[in-house]
Design a protein around this motif. Structure first.
Motif, PDB file in Angstrom:
ATOM      1  N   TRP A  16       0.816  -1.225   0.000  1.00 14.23           N
ATOM      2  CA  TRP A  16       0.000   0.000   0.000  1.00 14.23           C
ATOM      3  C   TRP A  16       0.847   1.271   0.000  1.00 14.23           C
ATOM      4  CZ3 TRP A  16      -4.549  -0.406  -1.735  1.00 14.23           C
ATOM      5  CH2 TRP A  16      -5.315  -1.535  -1.499  1.00 14.23           C
ATOM      6  N   ARG A  17       2.129   1.148   0.244  1.00  9.05           N
ATOM      7  CA  ARG A  17       3.006   2.319   0.222  1.00  9.05           C
ATOM      8  C   ARG A  17       3.479   2.675  -1.190  1.00  9.05           C
ATOM      9  NH1 ARG A  17       4.504  -0.814   4.406  1.00  9.05           N
ATOM     10  NH2 ARG A  17       6.298  -1.634   3.297  1.00  9.05           N
ATOM     11  N   ASP A  18       3.324   1.765  -2.137  1.00  2.00           N
ATOM     12  CA  ASP A  18       3.764   2.025  -3.510  1.00  2.00           C
ATOM     13  C   ASP A  18       2.843   3.033  -4.182  1.00  2.00           C
ATOM     14  OD1 ASP A  18       5.984   0.212  -3.601  1.00  2.00           O
ATOM     15  OD2 ASP A  18       4.535  -1.437  -3.676  1.00  2.00           O
ATOM     16  N   GLU A  19       3.436   4.014  -4.837  1.00  2.00           N
ATOM     17  CA  GLU A  19       2.650   5.073  -5.482  1.00  2.00           C
ATOM     18  C   GLU A  19       1.672   4.514  -6.527  1.00  2.00           C
ATOM     19  OE1 GLU A  19       0.840   8.483  -6.178  1.00  2.00           O
ATOM     20  OE2 GLU A  19       2.251   8.142  -4.545  1.00  2.00           O
ATOM     21  N   CYS A  20       2.077   3.492  -7.256  1.00  4.25           N
ATOM     22  CA  CYS A  20       1.182   2.922  -8.265  1.00  4.25           C
ATOM     23  C   CYS A  20      -0.049   2.287  -7.620  1.00  4.25           C
ATOM     24  CB  CYS A  20       1.911   1.921  -9.152  1.00  4.25           C
ATOM     25  SG  CYS A  20       2.672   0.543  -8.272  1.00  4.25           S
ATOM     26  N   VAL A  22      -1.356   3.324  -4.668  1.00  5.85           N
ATOM     27  CA  VAL A  22      -2.142   4.471  -4.193  1.00  5.85           C
ATOM     28  C   VAL A  22      -2.935   5.078  -5.348  1.00  5.85           C
ATOM     29  CG1 VAL A  22      -1.979   6.789  -3.203  1.00  5.85           C
ATOM     30  CG2 VAL A  22      -0.572   4.931  -2.283  1.00  5.85           C
ATOM     31  N   ARG A  23      -2.302   5.221  -6.511  1.00  2.00           N
ATOM     32  CA  ARG A  23      -2.993   5.766  -7.692  1.00  2.00           C
ATOM     33  C   ARG A  23      -4.166   4.874  -8.106  1.00  2.00           C
ATOM     34  NH1 ARG A  23       2.130   6.732  -9.711  1.00  2.00           N
ATOM     35  NH2 ARG A  23       1.963   4.911 -11.046  1.00  2.00           N
ATOM     36  N   GLU A  25      -5.868   2.817  -6.237  1.00  2.00           N
ATOM     37  CA  GLU A  25      -6.922   2.927  -5.225  1.00  2.00           C
ATOM     38  C   GLU A  25      -7.730   4.209  -5.429  1.00  2.00           C
ATOM     39  OE1 GLU A  25      -7.361   2.622  -0.394  1.00  2.00           O
ATOM     40  OE2 GLU A  25      -5.469   3.360  -1.212  1.00  2.00           O
ATOM     41  N   ARG A  26      -7.054   5.318  -5.664  1.00  2.00           N
ATOM     42  CA  ARG A  26      -7.752   6.596  -5.889  1.00  2.00           C
ATOM     43  C   ARG A  26      -8.621   6.538  -7.140  1.00  2.00           C
ATOM     44  NH1 ARG A  26      -2.540  10.242  -4.652  1.00  2.00           N
ATOM     45  NH2 ARG A  26      -2.640  10.155  -2.381  1.00  2.00           N
ATOM     46  N   GLN A  83      -4.597  -0.122 -14.584  1.00  2.00           N
ATOM     47  CA  GLN A  83      -3.758   0.110 -13.404  1.00  2.00           C
ATOM     48  C   GLN A  83      -3.770  -1.099 -12.478  1.00  2.00           C
ATOM     49  OE1 GLN A  83      -4.433   3.794 -11.372  1.00  2.00           O
ATOM     50  NE2 GLN A  83      -4.188   4.996 -13.222  1.00  2.00           N
TER      51      GLN A  83
END
Length: 97
Positions: A16-20, A22-23, A25-26, A83
């Motif tokens: 969950w810390r990976d930017e990809c 997070v993107r 999920e958003r 994604q």
């Protein structure tokens, strides 16, 4: 009515810390605002830490099979799918309500 449910399991190399992640999920959260055929849309991380648990879920409600098909091919949904495909494996269930 059809309830569309997708359970996602992050691939082992992602957290969950990976930017990809997070993107993704958003973007999944935004699908409900972008796809007009969705009557309801819920997303969230799983709070269970059991080995068999999946990591993330999306649940949508559409009026019928035609609406489900429009949702599936909607460009914003397809962008979200791309994604998630890179970072996870998933299972799908579509239930008649």
């Amino acid at each position: 009515m059809i309830r569309h449910i997708v359970l996602f399991k992050l691939k082992p190399q992602f957290t969950w810390r990976d930017e990809c992640v997070v993107r993704a999920e958003r973007m999944a959260a935004e699908v409900g605002r972008q796809v007009g055929d969705l009557l309801e849309w819920r997303v969230g991380r799983n709070v269970s830490d059991r080995d068999i648990a999946y990591d993330f879920v999306v649940m949508g409600l559409v009026s019928d099979e035609e609406a489900l098909q429009r949702y599936l091919v909607h460009p914003f949904h397809q962008q979200s799918v791309r994604q998630w495909r890179e970072i996870s494996d998933w299972v799908v269930a579509d239930l008649e309500e």
